[in-house]
Design a protein around this motif. Structure first.
Motif, PDB file in Angstrom:
ATOM      1  N   PHE A 136       5.862  34.122 -42.575  1.00 37.61           N
ATOM      2  CA  PHE A 136       6.746  33.889 -43.718  1.00 37.61           C
ATOM      3  C   PHE A 136       8.199  34.137 -43.309  1.00 37.61           C
ATOM      4  CE2 PHE A 136       3.168  34.284 -46.870  1.00 37.61           C
ATOM      5  CZ  PHE A 136       3.353  33.037 -47.412  1.00 37.61           C
ATOM      6  N   GLY A 137       8.412  35.158 -42.488  1.00 33.12           N
ATOM      7  CA  GLY A 137       9.758  35.458 -42.014  1.00 33.12           C
ATOM      8  C   GLY A 137      10.348  34.287 -41.249  1.00 33.12           C
ATOM      9  N   ASP A 138       9.534  33.675 -40.376  1.00 30.40           N
ATOM     10  CA  ASP A 138       9.995  32.509 -39.606  1.00 30.40           C
ATOM     11  C   ASP A 138      10.411  31.368 -40.520  1.00 30.40           C
ATOM     12  OD1 ASP A 138       9.406  33.827 -37.335  1.00 30.40           O
ATOM     13  OD2 ASP A 138       7.523  32.772 -36.902  1.00 30.40           O
ATOM     14  N   HIS A 139       9.797  31.335 -41.711  1.00 30.61           N
ATOM     15  CA  HIS A 139      10.039  30.211 -42.615  1.00 30.61           C
ATOM     16  C   HIS A 139      10.859  30.619 -43.831  1.00 30.61           C
ATOM     17  CE1 HIS A 139       7.691  27.121 -40.627  1.00 30.61           C
ATOM     18  NE2 HIS A 139       6.851  28.073 -40.286  1.00 30.61           N
ATOM     19  N   ALA A 140      11.661  31.667 -43.679  1.00 33.83           N
ATOM     20  CA  ALA A 140      12.459  32.166 -44.808  1.00 33.83           C
ATOM     21  C   ALA A 140      13.317  31.038 -45.392  1.00 33.83           C
ATOM     22  CB  ALA A 140      13.329  33.331 -44.374  1.00 33.83           C
ATOM     23  N   GLY A 141      13.817  30.168 -44.520  1.00 33.02           N
ATOM     24  CA  GLY A 141      14.673  29.072 -44.980  1.00 33.02           C
ATOM     25  C   GLY A 141      13.910  28.010 -45.755  1.00 33.02           C
ATOM     26  N   ASP A 142      12.587  28.033 -45.654  1.00 28.42           N
ATOM     27  CA  ASP A 142      11.766  27.024 -46.332  1.00 28.42           C
ATOM     28  C   ASP A 142      11.086  27.594 -47.572  1.00 28.42           C
ATOM     29  OD1 ASP A 142      12.246  25.165 -44.225  1.00 28.42           O
ATOM     30  OD2 ASP A 142      10.757  26.227 -43.027  1.00 28.42           O
ATOM     31  N   ALA A 143      11.573  28.763 -48.038  1.00 26.19           N
ATOM     32  CA  ALA A 143      10.879  29.467 -49.131  1.00 26.19           C
ATOM     33  C   ALA A 143      10.702  28.585 -50.366  1.00 26.19           C
ATOM     34  CB  ALA A 143      11.618  30.750 -49.497  1.00 26.19           C
ATOM     35  N   ALA A 144      11.724  27.800 -50.701  1.00 29.30           N
ATOM     36  CA  ALA A 144      11.629  26.966 -51.908  1.00 29.30           C
ATOM     37  C   ALA A 144      10.530  25.922 -51.747  1.00 29.30           C
ATOM     38  CB  ALA A 144      12.968  26.293 -52.195  1.00 29.30           C
ATOM     39  N   GLU A 146       8.256  19.360 -38.383  1.00 28.00           N
ATOM     40  CA  GLU A 146       6.931  19.789 -37.926  1.00 28.00           C
ATOM     41  C   GLU A 146       6.454  20.984 -38.752  1.00 28.00           C
ATOM     42  OE1 GLU A 146       7.271  20.646 -33.733  1.00 28.00           O
ATOM     43  OE2 GLU A 146       6.295  18.735 -33.270  1.00 28.00           O
ATOM     44  N   VAL A 147       5.177  20.937 -39.137  1.00 28.44           N
ATOM     45  CA  VAL A 147       4.575  22.047 -39.870  1.00 28.44           C
ATOM     46  C   VAL A 147       3.412  22.569 -39.036  1.00 28.44           C
ATOM     47  CG1 VAL A 147       3.383  22.732 -41.980  1.00 28.44           C
ATOM     48  CG2 VAL A 147       5.206  21.017 -42.085  1.00 28.44           C
ATOM     49  N   SER A 148       3.444  23.860 -38.712  1.00 24.04           N
ATOM     50  CA  SER A 148       2.377  24.408 -37.857  1.00 24.04           C
ATOM     51  C   SER A 148       1.085  24.545 -38.640  1.00 24.04           C
ATOM     52  CB  SER A 148       2.796  25.765 -37.300  1.00 24.04           C
ATOM     53  OG  SER A 148       2.768  26.733 -38.339  1.00 24.04           O
ATOM     54  N   ILE A 149      -0.018  24.551 -37.906  1.00 25.63           N
ATOM     55  CA  ILE A 149      -1.338  24.729 -38.533  1.00 25.63           C
ATOM     56  C   ILE A 149      -1.395  26.074 -39.267  1.00 25.63           C
ATOM     57  CG2 ILE A 149      -2.352  25.704 -36.412  1.00 25.63           C
ATOM     58  CD1 ILE A 149      -4.411  23.392 -38.511  1.00 25.63           C
ATOM     59  N   ASP A 150      -0.696  27.080 -38.758  1.00 25.46           N
ATOM     60  CA  ASP A 150      -0.703  28.393 -39.405  1.00 25.46           C
ATOM     61  C   ASP A 150      -0.049  28.342 -40.789  1.00 25.46           C
ATOM     62  OD1 ASP A 150      -1.958  29.385 -37.239  1.00 25.46           O
ATOM     63  OD2 ASP A 150      -0.294  30.609 -36.505  1.00 25.46           O
ATOM     64  N   LEU A 151       1.088  27.662 -40.857  1.00 27.98           N
ATOM     65  CA  LEU A 151       1.766  27.559 -42.158  1.00 27.98           C
ATOM     66  C   LEU A 151       0.927  26.718 -43.119  1.00 27.98           C
ATOM     67  CD1 LEU A 151       4.241  28.255 -43.863  1.00 27.98           C
ATOM     68  CD2 LEU A 151       5.329  26.172 -43.052  1.00 27.98           C
ATOM     69  N   LEU A 152       0.329  25.666 -42.572  1.00 31.59           N
ATOM     70  CA  LEU A 152      -0.529  24.797 -43.381  1.00 31.59           C
ATOM     71  C   LEU A 152      -1.686  25.606 -43.987  1.00 31.59           C
ATOM     72  CD1 LEU A 152       0.060  21.816 -43.728  1.00 31.59           C
ATOM     73  CD2 LEU A 152      -1.667  21.319 -42.026  1.00 31.59           C
ATOM     74  N   ASN A 153      -2.298  26.434 -43.145  1.00 29.04           N
ATOM     75  CA  ASN A 153      -3.401  27.291 -43.592  1.00 29.04           C
ATOM     76  C   ASN A 153      -2.972  28.237 -44.697  1.00 29.04           C
ATOM     77  OD1 ASN A 153      -6.044  27.168 -42.645  1.00 29.04           O
ATOM     78  ND2 ASN A 153      -5.371  27.694 -40.583  1.00 29.04           N
ATOM     79  N   LYS A 177      -1.946  31.894 -25.253  1.00 27.76           N
ATOM     80  CA  LYS A 177      -3.347  31.537 -25.040  1.00 27.76           C
ATOM     81  C   LYS A 177      -3.820  30.446 -25.993  1.00 27.76           C
ATOM     82  CE  LYS A 177      -4.845  36.088 -23.412  1.00 27.76           C
ATOM     83  NZ  LYS A 177      -5.341  37.373 -23.924  1.00 27.76           N
ATOM     84  N   ARG A 178      -3.004  30.197 -27.031  1.00 27.76           N
ATOM     85  CA  ARG A 178      -3.440  29.270 -28.076  1.00 27.76           C
ATOM     86  C   ARG A 178      -2.863  27.876 -27.875  1.00 27.76           C
ATOM     87  NH1 ARG A 178      -2.028  30.827 -34.057  1.00 27.76           N
ATOM     88  NH2 ARG A 178      -3.353  29.053 -34.586  1.00 27.76           N
ATOM     89  N   THR A 179      -3.638  26.890 -28.293  1.00 31.95           N
ATOM     90  CA  THR A 179      -3.067  25.553 -28.434  1.00 31.95           C
ATOM     91  C   THR A 179      -2.719  25.389 -29.897  1.00 31.95           C
ATOM     92  OG1 THR A 179      -4.434  24.721 -26.648  1.00 31.95           O
ATOM     93  CG2 THR A 179      -3.446  23.089 -28.098  1.00 31.95           C
ATOM     94  N   MET A 180      -1.446  25.208 -30.148  1.00 33.21           N
ATOM     95  CA  MET A 180      -0.956  25.142 -31.518  1.00 33.21           C
ATOM     96  C   MET A 180      -0.796  23.686 -31.937  1.00 33.21           C
ATOM     97  SD  MET A 180      -0.152  27.482 -33.676  1.00 33.21           S
ATOM     98  CE  MET A 180       1.123  28.327 -34.596  1.00 33.21           C
ATOM     99  N   SER A 181      -1.244  23.367 -33.157  1.00 34.67           N
ATOM    100  CA  SER A 181      -1.073  22.011 -33.674  1.00 34.67           C
ATOM    101  C   SER A 181       0.077  21.969 -34.672  1.00 34.67           C
ATOM    102  CB  SER A 181      -2.348  21.543 -34.376  1.00 34.67           C
ATOM    103  OG  SER A 181      -3.423  21.565 -33.471  1.00 34.67           O
ATOM    104  N   TYR A 182       0.882  20.927 -34.566  1.00 34.52           N
ATOM    105  CA  TYR A 182       1.999  20.721 -35.486  1.00 34.52           C
ATOM    106  C   TYR A 182       1.867  19.359 -36.145  1.00 34.52           C
ATOM    107  CZ  TYR A 182       4.226  24.729 -33.301  1.00 34.52           C
ATOM    108  OH  TYR A 182       4.493  25.981 -32.852  1.00 34.52           O
TER     109      TYR A 182
END
Ligand SMILES: [Zn+2]
Length: 288
Positions: A167-175, A201-208, A242-247
């Protein structure tokens, strides 16, 4: 008591305050019955008439309205168990009194019980793994979440820290996140997030996190559904540690179908099966 001009049902003002469509219907009913207030059963009946489906969540929707509206509970003479609900006034800013109420002891205990003393994210337990569990708000309070049991889960301190960091990484996207996370179903939450991120780009983590899906951990199924509805979503995969991240990046979308995304996807799927069956049978009859 004089009522300061309440937002009109169907107005943009109301839409901005109340993101959930069914909650807006509850508002509409309360608004129209200010002079002759209804009890919960009558409110539920009216809501059901308007939405066309049974509404077991009406009580909860009514509570949600209290973030912005004063709803007074008045007794019905002679029927103590059926109070009536009167829309009295409103306050454009969320009511901090209701926001600040902490999670009570019994809610904490029920959350621990419901999650079996286990982290909802990684599944670890204090007994076997020596971690510490914390009650977490699935939708954070500052993004419109509440202290209802449905919004509470258990996270270990590590998973909780990762969530806070995200959430901190996306503070600018709060709205954008707030608008998406409060949508009423998982397709809308994912789709509106992608739209609000406007081609980023939206990461799989944010999507989840925003999906709040019962089928934990796999929003890719929902993305497949959106693609079936004509959306175009690019995916890019990158190795991060170690992770493969999807965007995911949205490149095109369609208006939401009137019958709702899930029903539309089911109808497409049924049609596909019917065609296949007809083809397999080699007859034009088809049908079930
Ligand atoms: Zn964990």
């Amino acid at each position: 008591m004089e009522i300061p001009a309440l937002p009109l049902p169907g107005s943009d003002e109301l839409h901005q305050l109340v993101t959930n469509a069914e909650t807006r219907v509850v508002y509409e009913v309360l608004y129209e019955t200010r002079d002759e207030p209804l009890d919960m059963i009558e409110i539920r009946d009216r809501v059901t008439l308007r939405t066309g489906s049974a509404n077991e969540h009406t009580g909860r929707r009514l509570r949600d309205l209290r973030t912005h509206f004063d709803v007074e509970v008045v007794p019905t003479p002679g029927v103590r168990t059926r109070p009536r609900y009167v829309l009295q006034g409103w306050h454009p800013e969320a009511d901090n009194r209701t926001r600040r109420i902490t999670v009570t002891g019994s809610l904490r205990a029920r959350t621990f019980h419901n999650y079996g003393n286990r982290c909802a994210q990684c599944g670890r337990t204090p007994k076997d793994d020596g971690i510490r569990l914390e009650v977490d708000h699935k939708i954070p309070l500052e993004l419109g979440g509440d202290n209802e049991l449905e919004n509470l889960q258990l996270l270990c301190n590590q998973c909780n820290n990762e969530k806070q960091a995200l959430f901190g990484d996306h503070a600018g996207d709060a709205a954008a996140i707030k608008a998406a996370i409060n949508q009423e179903n998982v397709h809308l939450r994912i789709g509106e997030l992608l739209k609000a991120m406007a081609g980023k780009e939206v990461s799989i983590d944010l999507l989840n996190l925003v999906a709040q899906d019962e089928n934990r951990g796999d929003p890719t199924r929902r993305l497949r559904d959106l693609r079936a509805l004509g959306w175009t979503i690019d995916v890019s995969r990158r190795k991060e540690g170690k992770r493969t991240m999807s965007y995911y990046t949205l490149t095109g979308w369609q208006p939401w179908p009137a019958e709702g995304p899930r029903a539309a996807v089911n109808a497409l799927e049924a049609e596909r099966k019917r065609r296949k069956k007809t083809k397999d049978q080699g007859s034009g009859e088809g049908g079930l």
